[in-house]
Design a protein around this motif. Structure first.
Motif, short mmCIF file in Angstrom:
data_model
loop_
_atom_site.label_atom_id
_atom_site.label_comp_id
_atom_site.label_asym_id
_atom_site.label_seq_id
_atom_site.Cartn_x
_atom_site.Cartn_y
_atom_site.Cartn_z
N MET A 439 0.84 -1.19 0.00
CA MET A 439 0.00 0.00 0.00
C MET A 439 0.88 1.24 0.00
O MET A 439 1.82 1.34 0.80
CB MET A 439 -0.92 0.01 1.22
CG MET A 439 -2.11 -0.91 1.10
SD MET A 439 -3.36 -0.59 2.37
CE MET A 439 -4.08 0.95 1.76
N ILE A 440 0.58 2.16 -0.89
CA ILE A 440 1.30 3.43 -0.94
C ILE A 440 0.46 4.46 -0.20
O ILE A 440 -0.53 4.98 -0.70
CB ILE A 440 1.55 3.86 -2.39
CG1 ILE A 440 2.31 2.78 -3.17
CG2 ILE A 440 2.30 5.19 -2.43
CD1 ILE A 440 3.72 2.52 -2.68
N PHE A 458 2.63 -5.54 -6.92
CA PHE A 458 1.69 -4.49 -7.29
C PHE A 458 1.68 -3.43 -6.20
O PHE A 458 2.16 -3.64 -5.08
CB PHE A 458 0.28 -5.05 -7.50
CG PHE A 458 -0.36 -5.61 -6.25
CD1 PHE A 458 -1.13 -4.81 -5.40
CD2 PHE A 458 -0.19 -6.95 -5.90
CE1 PHE A 458 -1.72 -5.33 -4.26
CE2 PHE A 458 -0.78 -7.47 -4.75
CZ PHE A 458 -1.54 -6.66 -3.93
N PHE A 459 1.12 -2.27 -6.55
CA PHE A 459 0.89 -1.19 -5.59
C PHE A 459 -0.62 -0.94 -5.49
O PHE A 459 -1.36 -1.06 -6.47
CB PHE A 459 1.54 0.12 -6.05
CG PHE A 459 3.04 0.14 -6.03
CD1 PHE A 459 3.76 -0.67 -5.17
CD2 PHE A 459 3.73 1.00 -6.88
CE1 PHE A 459 5.14 -0.64 -5.15
CE2 PHE A 459 5.12 1.05 -6.87
CZ PHE A 459 5.83 0.21 -6.00
N SER A 460 -1.08 -0.56 -4.30
CA SER A 460 -2.44 -0.06 -4.12
C SER A 460 -2.34 1.23 -3.32
O SER A 460 -1.82 1.23 -2.20
CB SER A 460 -3.32 -1.07 -3.38
OG SER A 460 -4.65 -0.61 -3.33
N ARG A 504 7.57 1.18 -15.03
CA ARG A 504 8.92 0.87 -15.47
C ARG A 504 9.33 -0.55 -15.11
O ARG A 504 10.21 -1.13 -15.75
CB ARG A 504 9.91 1.88 -14.86
CG ARG A 504 9.86 3.25 -15.54
CD ARG A 504 11.06 4.10 -15.16
NE ARG A 504 11.03 4.51 -13.77
CZ ARG A 504 10.45 5.62 -13.32
NH1 ARG A 504 9.85 6.44 -14.17
NH2 ARG A 504 10.49 5.92 -12.04
N GLU A 505 8.70 -1.11 -14.09
CA GLU A 505 9.00 -2.49 -13.68
C GLU A 505 7.93 -3.47 -14.14
O GLU A 505 7.94 -4.64 -13.75
CB GLU A 505 9.14 -2.56 -12.15
CG GLU A 505 10.27 -1.73 -11.59
CD GLU A 505 11.65 -2.16 -12.10
OE1 GLU A 505 11.81 -3.37 -12.39
OE2 GLU A 505 12.54 -1.29 -12.24
N GLY A 506 6.97 -2.99 -14.95
CA GLY A 506 5.92 -3.86 -15.45
C GLY A 506 4.92 -4.28 -14.40
O GLY A 506 4.29 -5.34 -14.51
N LYS A 507 4.72 -3.47 -13.38
CA LYS A 507 3.79 -3.78 -12.28
C LYS A 507 2.53 -2.92 -12.40
O LYS A 507 2.57 -1.81 -12.93
CB LYS A 507 4.46 -3.53 -10.93
CG LYS A 507 5.80 -4.25 -10.75
CD LYS A 507 5.68 -5.76 -10.77
CE LYS A 507 7.00 -6.48 -10.78
NZ LYS A 507 7.79 -6.27 -9.58
N TRP A 508 1.43 -3.43 -11.89
CA TRP A 508 0.16 -2.69 -11.97
C TRP A 508 -0.09 -1.89 -10.70
O TRP A 508 0.43 -2.20 -9.64
CB TRP A 508 -1.01 -3.62 -12.28
CG TRP A 508 -1.31 -4.68 -11.25
CD1 TRP A 508 -0.80 -5.96 -11.22
CD2 TRP A 508 -2.19 -4.58 -10.14
NE1 TRP A 508 -1.31 -6.66 -10.16
CE2 TRP A 508 -2.17 -5.85 -9.47
CE3 TRP A 508 -3.00 -3.58 -9.63
CZ2 TRP A 508 -2.93 -6.10 -8.32
CZ3 TRP A 508 -3.75 -3.82 -8.48
CH2 TRP A 508 -3.71 -5.08 -7.86
N VAL A 509 -0.93 -0.87 -10.85
CA VAL A 509 -1.23 0.02 -9.73
C VAL A 509 -2.74 0.17 -9.59
O VAL A 509 -3.45 0.44 -10.55
CB VAL A 509 -0.62 1.43 -9.92
CG1 VAL A 509 -0.95 2.33 -8.72
CG2 VAL A 509 0.88 1.33 -10.10
N THR A 531 -5.01 0.83 -13.11
CA THR A 531 -5.72 -0.27 -13.78
C THR A 531 -6.74 -0.95 -12.87
O THR A 531 -7.44 -1.86 -13.31
CB THR A 531 -4.71 -1.34 -14.26
OG1 THR A 531 -3.95 -1.81 -13.14
CG2 THR A 531 -3.76 -0.75 -15.30
N GLU A 532 -6.82 -0.51 -11.60
CA GLU A 532 -7.77 -1.10 -10.66
C GLU A 532 -8.19 -0.05 -9.66
O GLU A 532 -7.34 0.71 -9.15
CB GLU A 532 -7.13 -2.30 -9.95
CG GLU A 532 -8.02 -2.99 -8.96
CD GLU A 532 -7.63 -2.74 -7.49
OE1 GLU A 532 -7.89 -3.62 -6.68
OE2 GLU A 532 -7.09 -1.66 -7.19
N LEU A 533 -9.50 0.05 -9.40
CA LEU A 533 -10.02 0.95 -8.38
C LEU A 533 -10.89 0.15 -7.45
O LEU A 533 -11.76 -0.61 -7.90
CB LEU A 533 -10.84 2.08 -9.03
CG LEU A 533 -10.12 2.99 -10.02
CD1 LEU A 533 -11.09 4.01 -10.61
CD2 LEU A 533 -8.95 3.71 -9.37
#
Length: 583
Positions: A439-440, A458-460, A504-509, A531-533
């Motif tokens: 989580m950011i 991934f990041f959320s 840049r690292e090919g990860k989704w947020v 890409t996700e809410l």
């Protein structure tokens, strides 16, 4: 915008259940039983204990019938609210001190019930957590019911309704709300309460428009006054003139039409007009909310708040209890839909008796979330084992809250690996490919997002905390709450930096803060590359309908303009203009 004459009087509160209600006001009182504050003799103590038992039995019978009715006519979540009242009514932590006050202090049953209950209510209300404060409202309801049965009086505040009215009350207990008849109650407004209260939940389930937290409704409104309850904007208008009444009739018709339009998006894919897919997920804290998410056809669960498993109990949940809770969610939404489980986020505004946490002068910067878990490693590893085990049965992902450094991520992952090794040695299945995200929520995490993205899947983005930390604004402080601006350019830049580092690292947020569920924010977040809410389940269909009207190209141009803006007000005007053009 409706023009309201000064003499019409307008009260502003909290929109608890959407919709519009118009009609004659009926003032009702939440009947708190009268208390005879007398002492008793030692010889009378046994009789008073028997009165307590009889009163408890009568209240239980009443609640059991209400639970059955709620389950048959309203839903599981509402029935579970009644079930929680039954548990309170049989809780030794409540009953034992009451019996002690009768037997030792020689108080009559009513006074003993009132004193013990009120002490617990004051304790619960002093805590920061809105969830715990809700338990205080439930306990007040249980107290009043028990006192009424001790007095031998049903005390029904809703008796005598014979024609459709708008209820006005200081407060309505959730169990009273469950008994409202839609043919007689068009809507209601109360002085007290919040949007997350059980009373509000029940009102939304019954589709009865409601505004709560008005403070002075019972003082400003008289029986028979014509009132409008605006459950969309949190307003109550007293004695509106004919043009305002006509305007609200039009609003009600439009609202009904929109409800029908939203229903057509249930079960449809979440895609923009030009085919860009955006996962619209749900934030939940219970099986009941997961059920609602499934009913609203959310694409999955983007945030499961596991701290609710630890609340309202004297001991910590076991690994098996946690596993069963996760499996119950999987059974509810299906094994193929994503379930993102946030590891324990305790501390800050979430204080729990079972943890024995010391009160801190600044808990939001203190011993909380991942910091607590890394300090209490056995507690953390118990949860990690349960989450890992659940991954064998569904599309489970793990997410750590309040990561502020790369070191914390590595320490958490080391404990996860330790838990996995233990499970392997014990022959217990788990998915070794389970995604693990971060989580950011802290600006420092944004500044090292390039490093975190190399080791996280991934990041959320948790905007509730990110906004308050970035802008140094306590969102619970009324004096400065106007400074809490999710659309501030500084916040938007932090979001953009996070997305860029992940890409840049090919990860989704994704995003799981309140901002994610705001329709106004949807085109902006789409254009920024999320890409996700994840949002309140009730927001899913509205966001899906809006998404179907957007193009990725327009959204990207909007985001580019917003990131160049100089103030939150400028960004909001930009978004308002964009949405107006879409409509």
């Amino acid at each position: 915008m409706v023009k309201v004459r000064p003499e019409m009087r307008q009260l502003r509160g909290v929109a608890a259940a959407p919709g519009y209600a118009m009609g004659a006001a009926r003032l009702v009182g939440r009947q708190e039983a009268e208390i005879d504050p007398r002492s008793i003799s030692a010889e009378q103590a046994e009789a008073e204990l028997e009165r307590l038992e009889n009163g408890q039995r009568g209240a239980q019978t009443e609640l059991e019938q209400l639970e059955i009715t709620a389950r048959e006519t309203v839903g599981e979540e509402e029935a579970d609210i009644v079930a929680s009242h039954l548990l309170m009514l049989d809780d030794p932590d409540l009953l034992d001190p009451i019996r002690e006050k009768i037997g030792r202090d020689l108080l009559n049953a009513e006074r003993a019930v009132a004193e013990v209950s009120d002490e617990l209510i004051v304790t619960l209300q002093a805590l920061e957590s809105s969830y715990i404060k809700q338990r205080a409202d439930d306990l007040r309801d249980v107290r009043d019911r028990l006192l009424r049965h001790l007095r031998g009086d049903g005390g029904d505040p809703l008796q005598g309704l014979t024609e459709p009215v708008v209820l006005i009350a200081r407060d309505l207990a959730p169990t009273d709300t469950l008994r409202l008849r839609k043919d007689l109650v068009k809507g209601f407004a109360t002085d007290e309460g919040g949007s997350a209260s059980h009373t509000a939940i029940v009102a939304r389930s019954l589709d009865i428009p409601a505004v709560v937290g008005l403070n002075s409704a019972t003082g400003e409104i008289r029986d028979g006054d014509y009132v409008i309850v605006d459950g969309v904007n949190g307003l109550v208008i007293i004695d509106p003139d004919p043009p305002v009444r006509d305007e609200y009739r039009q609003r009600e018709a439009a609202y009904r039409a929109e409800r029908e339009a939203l229903a057509s998006f249930r079960g449809e894919p979440s895609v923009s007009a030009d085919g860009t897919h955006l996962e619209l997920m749900a934030n939940i804290g219970s099986v009941q909310e997961a059920r609602t998410a499934a009913e609203q056809s959310a694409d999955g669960i983007g945030l499961y708040r596991t701290e609710f498993l630890y609340m309202g109990r004297a001991r910590l949940p076991t690994e098996e209890e946690q596993l069963e809770a996760y499996l119950a969610i999987i059974r509810t939404i299906g094994p193929d839909k994503p379930l993102i489980i946030r590891s324990l986020d305790i501390g800050g505004d979430k204080e729990l008796p079972a943890f024995g946490l010391e009160r801190e002068s600044n808990p939001f910067l203190g011993y909380r979330a991942i910091r607590l878990c890394l300090d209490r490693q056995e507690l953390f590893k118990t949860q990690l084992r349960a989450i890992a085990r659940s991954s064998a049965y569904g599309c489970v992902k793990l997410m750590y809250p309040m990561i502020s450094t790369l070191t914390e991520l590595r320490q958490a992952n080391a404990l996860l690996e330790e838990a996995r090794r233990e499970l392997s040695a014990e022959g217990i299945p788990y998915n070794p490919q389970m995604e693990v995200g971060v989580m950011i929520e802290v600006p420092s995490a944004v500044l090292v997002a390039d490093k975190l993205a190399k080791e996280a899947d991934f990041f959320s983005i948790g905007t509730n905390d990110l906004v308050q930390y970035a802008l140094a604004v306590d969102r619970m402080n009324g004096k400065i709450s106007h400074l809490y601006q999710p659309f501030d350019p500084a916040v938007l830049r932090l979001i953009s930096m996070t997305v860029d580092s992940a890409r840049r690292e090919g990860k989704w947020v994704g995003m799981c803060g309140e901002m994610a569920g705001q329709p106004k924010a949807l085109p902006l977040l789409l254009g920024m590359g999320l890409t996700e809410l994840s949002m309140n389940p009730s927001s899913v269909l509205r966001c899906r309908m809006l998404l179907s009207q957007l193009s990725m190209r327009d959204a990207e141009q909007l985001a580019e303009q917003a990131l160049k803006s100089e103030s939150a007000q400028e960004v909001e005007q930009l978004l308002d203009n964009f949405l107006q053009a879409v409509k």
